[in-house]
Enzyme design. Sequence first.
Site, PDB file in Angstrom:
ATOM      1  CG  ASP A  60      -7.684  36.584  39.795  1.00  0.00           C
ATOM      2  OD1 ASP A  60      -7.664  35.664  40.639  1.00  0.00           O
ATOM      3  OD2 ASP A  60      -8.604  36.719  38.965  1.00  0.00           O
TER       4      ASP A  60
ATOM      5  CG  ASP B  14     -10.261  32.767  42.096  1.00  0.00           C
ATOM      6  OD1 ASP B  14      -9.441  33.639  41.759  1.00  0.00           O
ATOM      7  OD2 ASP B  14     -11.435  32.734  41.667  1.00  0.00           O
TER       8      ASP B  14
END
EC number: 3.4.23.1
Length: 387
Positions: free
Chosen positions: A276, A93
């Site tokens: 992201d 992430d």
Amino acid sequence: MKWLLLLSLVALSECLYKVSLIKKKSLRKNLIEHGLLKDFLKNNTLDPASKYFPQGEAATMIANQPLVNYLDMEYFGTIGIGTPAQEFTVIFDTGSSNLWVPSIYCSSPACTNHNRFNPQESSTYQATSQTLSIAYGTGSMTGILGYDTVQVGGIADTNQIFGLSETEPGSFLYYSPFDGILGLAYPSISSSGATPVFDNIWNQDLVSQDLFSVYLSSNDQSGSVVMFGGIDSSYYTGSLNWVPVSAEGYWQITVDSITMNGEAIACAEGCQAIVDTGTSLLSGPTSPIANIQSYIGASENSNGEMVVSCSAISSLPDIVFTINGIQYPVPASAYILQDEGGCTSGFQGMNIPTAYGELWILGDVFIRQYFAVFDRANNQVGLAPVA
């Protein structure tokens, strides 16, 4: 000249460590199959904004990382923690900075259905007295921090601090396809001051370049990869275009404009965006997103999904992100998600009050189109069309 090119490619791939990512069924799909999604959405507010820029006390004490925001994630990789290594499936992430996994100290239903780290079975584990709290929509995951060796794509990352969960609220996590999270953002947003995995790897000289890169495959269950310490040019076409990081916390960049059919639909005077890998969709302010949903004919179904007619894909225009003077078109075949259940919109509304003004999240819908390099040495993001 050919030899110089060959040497440069060798240099780029030197000490390149790859972690394969597997595409699995998302938590949303699992909840739908078990008839639990409506109850879940009733008790959990799906607010992608809550992941970014936590306010007040939460900004310093808690990593604000509501797992409801991983509802649609499909890409997961395997790491090992401890000696001998205990395996965990994690989300890589770039929108958070902590590493955490479930532990044997956690008896919540969510933990019992996942791999749990047992410190007593690792000869290299070092305990600390520090605690960790990660905010969910309905409560907090609480845990402790410890140190151990983390195996990531052939790298032995020694003395890595990580979180061991003790409580995980929300029975919905029982069905999540991942055990934990491996954050790849900057250390400034790490909870409890914990050193992120990539920082620790670089500090130990375990990779030759202070960067990592991500390729997400559009169709295959396999083929997606995170690469540490280098760039593999076989994953993209043309050359990488570099974009300066505008704020070192998330992988945040400046976007010049966002257009459809040559007309500005948002960000007319420039805006900020976060690249992201831990967000599946394209997220932006609710007003322009609502306009986009209307434009593409999306309507909400009983599962809270924005449904689109699959037959509309061929006639819908690209959405074009202009970044650092370069256009990055995302076609309708990418921003409309197709599976056996039909077609859904890849756009999601959110409002984040920041000092930077309008904020967008370029999640997996974007990254599937553009190979991404996260260059810590030069604080920049490299983008090129996927091969």
